[in-house]
Design an enzyme around this catalytic site. Structure first.
Site, PDB file in Angstrom:
ATOM      1  CG  MET A   1       1.888  -0.203  -9.275  1.00 23.39           C
ATOM      2  SD  MET A   1       0.787   0.622 -10.445  1.00 23.39           S
ATOM      3  CE  MET A   1      -0.681  -0.373 -10.279  1.00 23.39           C
TER       4      MET A   1
ATOM      5  CE  LYS B   1      10.194  -1.481 -18.985  1.00 23.36           C
ATOM      6  NZ  LYS B   1       9.591  -2.040 -17.767  1.00 23.36           N
TER       7      LYS B   1
ATOM      8  N   GLY C   1       9.160  -6.230 -20.480  1.00 25.08           N
ATOM      9  CA  GLY C   1       8.508  -7.536 -20.350  1.00 25.08           C
ATOM     10  C   GLY C   1       7.295  -7.616 -21.262  1.00 25.08           C
TER      11      GLY C   1
ATOM     12  N   GLY D   1      -0.266  -8.504  -9.059  1.00 30.04           N
ATOM     13  CA  GLY D   1       0.346  -7.662 -10.092  1.00 30.04           C
ATOM     14  C   GLY D   1       1.854  -7.619  -9.999  1.00 30.04           C
TER      15      GLY D   1
ATOM     16  CG  HIS E   1       8.906   1.626 -21.203  1.00 32.78           C
ATOM     17  ND1 HIS E   1       8.863   0.699 -22.221  1.00 32.78           N
ATOM     18  CD2 HIS E   1       7.785   1.434 -20.469  1.00 32.78           C
ATOM     19  CE1 HIS E   1       7.766  -0.023 -22.100  1.00 32.78           C
ATOM     20  NE2 HIS E   1       7.089   0.403 -21.049  1.00 32.78           N
TER      21      HIS E   1
ATOM     22  CB  ALA F   1      -0.942  -0.005   1.203  1.00 29.81           C
TER      23      ALA F   1
ATOM     24  CB  ALA G   1      -1.979  -9.719 -15.622  1.00 36.07           C
ATOM     25  CB  ALA G   2       3.631  -9.314 -16.338  1.00 38.34           C
TER      26      ALA G   2
HETATM   27  P1  NAD Z   1       7.258   0.131  -5.050  1.00 41.34           P
HETATM   28  O1  NAD Z   1       8.648  -0.273  -4.744  1.00 41.34           O
HETATM   29  O2  NAD Z   1       6.938   1.585  -5.179  1.00 41.34           O
HETATM   30  O3  NAD Z   1       6.262  -0.488  -3.950  1.00 41.34           O
HETATM   31  C1  NAD Z   1       6.361  -1.769  -3.437  1.00 41.34           C
HETATM   32  C2  NAD Z   1       5.745  -1.732  -2.032  1.00 41.34           C
HETATM   33  O4  NAD Z   1       5.658  -3.074  -1.543  1.00 41.34           O
HETATM   34  C3  NAD Z   1       6.593  -0.930  -1.031  1.00 41.34           C
HETATM   35  O5  NAD Z   1       5.777  -0.032  -0.305  1.00 41.34           O
HETATM   36  C4  NAD Z   1       7.177  -2.009  -0.148  1.00 41.34           C
HETATM   37  O6  NAD Z   1       7.427  -1.552   1.175  1.00 41.34           O
HETATM   38  C5  NAD Z   1       6.049  -3.044  -0.187  1.00 41.34           C
HETATM   39  N1  NAD Z   1       6.468  -4.361   0.286  1.00 41.34           N
HETATM   40  C6  NAD Z   1       7.674  -4.954   0.182  1.00 41.34           C
HETATM   41  N2  NAD Z   1       7.668  -6.143   0.799  1.00 41.34           N
HETATM   42  C7  NAD Z   1       6.440  -6.301   1.312  1.00 41.34           C
HETATM   43  C8  NAD Z   1       5.845  -7.311   2.079  1.00 41.34           C
HETATM   44  N3  NAD Z   1       6.507  -8.414   2.444  1.00 41.34           N
HETATM   45  N4  NAD Z   1       4.548  -7.154   2.468  1.00 41.34           N
HETATM   46  C9  NAD Z   1       3.856  -6.045   2.126  1.00 41.34           C
HETATM   47  N5  NAD Z   1       4.391  -5.030   1.402  1.00 41.34           N
HETATM   48  C10 NAD Z   1       5.665  -5.162   1.009  1.00 41.34           C
HETATM   49  O7  NAD Z   1       6.876  -0.637  -6.395  1.00 41.34           O
HETATM   50  P2  NAD Z   1       5.687  -0.326  -7.414  1.00 41.34           P
HETATM   51  O8  NAD Z   1       6.163   0.528  -8.533  1.00 41.34           O
HETATM   52  O9  NAD Z   1       4.476   0.072  -6.654  1.00 41.34           O
HETATM   53  O10 NAD Z   1       5.458  -1.789  -8.034  1.00 41.34           O
HETATM   54  C11 NAD Z   1       5.107  -2.865  -7.205  1.00 41.34           C
HETATM   55  C12 NAD Z   1       5.092  -4.143  -8.047  1.00 41.34           C
HETATM   56  O11 NAD Z   1       4.069  -4.053  -9.043  1.00 41.34           O
HETATM   57  C13 NAD Z   1       6.395  -4.387  -8.801  1.00 41.34           C
HETATM   58  O12 NAD Z   1       6.629  -5.774  -8.847  1.00 41.34           O
HETATM   59  C14 NAD Z   1       6.083  -3.859 -10.193  1.00 41.34           C
HETATM   60  O13 NAD Z   1       6.887  -4.414 -11.193  1.00 41.34           O
HETATM   61  C15 NAD Z   1       4.657  -4.294 -10.311  1.00 41.34           C
HETATM   62  N6  NAD Z   1       3.854  -3.600 -11.336  1.00 41.34           N
HETATM   63  C16 NAD Z   1       3.009  -4.366 -12.040  1.00 41.34           C
HETATM   64  C17 NAD Z   1       2.170  -3.795 -12.973  1.00 41.34           C
HETATM   65  C18 NAD Z   1       1.181  -4.674 -13.711  1.00 41.34           C
HETATM   66  O14 NAD Z   1       0.408  -4.163 -14.552  1.00 41.34           O
HETATM   67  N7  NAD Z   1       1.159  -5.974 -13.403  1.00 41.34           N
HETATM   68  C19 NAD Z   1       2.202  -2.418 -13.198  1.00 41.34           C
HETATM   69  C20 NAD Z   1       3.087  -1.639 -12.441  1.00 41.34           C
HETATM   70  C21 NAD Z   1       3.914  -2.238 -11.484  1.00 41.34           C
END
Ligand code: NAD
Length: 275
Positions: free
Chosen positions: A17, A161, A167, A100, A157, A13, A124-125
């Protein structure tokens, strides 16, 4: 869209994202926030989760323990290392999951497959509905156009990135290869260098070229070109806003409510069926 409230627990949270998801859930008219989870060391533990995205108090506090109430959906955008424990907890409590997080291991994928036999999961990625459709359109186009059209994929991008090609570009390439019975790893050419001898640098008919550009603040652009004699087809998706991933993930969360167990992807959510 369901005709009742969907209650959502957001994992990760505090992240980029996570905050986007929090804002989208708190602003929505058909969703309620049932939990907000981040890792123990994160600042703001115990604070109202709405504070993370600058909204008025929601009554939901940021916690380090995933305890989704029955009837809720967990939406996890955290880090690969957190995925296994989160999947196991959803399985234990019988709660649907939208995953995600990218970069998950083969073991985590196996766990997802096993968990999908007991709970509904969308993984989904890329949760963009446009990219999901683009991938299917590209596969359909490649199949229909046949081997006389050569395929090149271009992606752009922002400067931050880390991975290249994206991906998403690789997944589009794989979908095209699969649709045309090619082995993606054998036909993918990720860059071209004219210092090679001319014979070596000429493309083969079955090649799928992928070009990656980096710079500026682009949220992501993907174009697939099908180049034939006398005509060229281009399919392009431009992301102008990272909110698209949160919107897609919440669409998946709505879709999961009442769904039978299974490991689904965004194509299922959009009703496009299995590729
Ligand atoms: P981010 O680093 O800003 O946020 C990740 C959050 O997860 C951080 O607040 C971190 O403290 C928390 N976290 C870490 N370990 C944890 C745990 N054990 N329990 C609970 N929370 C924990 O990253 P982001 O940019 O928000 O991206 C998050 C993920 O989503 C990445 O893997 C990114 O590649 C992926 N992503 C996927 C999509 C999609 O469409 N599938 C799109 C964007 C990002």
């Amino acid at each position: 869209m369901t005709d009742r409230f969907v209650s959502v627990v957001i994992v990760g949270a505090r992240g980029r994202m996570g905050q986007t998801l929090l804002r989208a859930v708190l602003d929505s008219e058909d969703m309620t926030l049932a939990g907000a989870v981040d890792r123990t060391e994160s600042p703001g533990m115990g604070d109202d989760a709405a504070k993370l995205c600058g909204l008025p108090p929601s009554g939901v506090l940021l916690t380090d323990e995933l305890r989704p109430p029955r009837g809720s959906v967990v939406v996890d955008f955290s880090l690969p290392g957190a995925a296994d424990a989160n999947i196991a907890r959803c399985l234990e409590l019988g709660v649907p999951l939208v995953l995600g997080t990218t970069g998950i291991s083969g073991e985590t994928r196996d766990l997802l497959k096993r968990a999908g036999k007991e709970i509904p999961i969308v993984s989904a990625a890329n949760f963009s509905v446009g990219i999901t459709l683009l991938t299917q359109l590209a596969a359909t186009a490649a199949r229909a156009l046949g081997p006389e059209f050569e395929t090149e994929i271009f992606e752009l991008h922002h400067r931050h990135k880390r991975d290249a090609p994206s991906g998403t570009a690789l997944r589009i390439g794989k979908a095209i290869a699969q649709a045309t019975e090619r082995n993606f790893d054998e036909v993918a050419v990720r860059s071209r260098d004219t210092t090679q001898s001319q014979t070596q640098s000429q493309r083969t008919a079955e090649e799928i070229g992928i070009v990656a550009l980096r710079g500026g603040d682009s949220a992501g652009e993907h174009t697939i070109m099908f180049l034939g004699a006398g005509e060229r087809l281009e399919l392009t998706h431009r992301a102008t806003d990272r909110d698209i991933f949160a919107r897609g993930a919440l669409r998946a969360a709505r879709w999961l409510v009442g769904r039978p167990p299974g490991l689904y992807d965004m194509a299922d959510v959009l009703g496009l069926g299995r590729r």
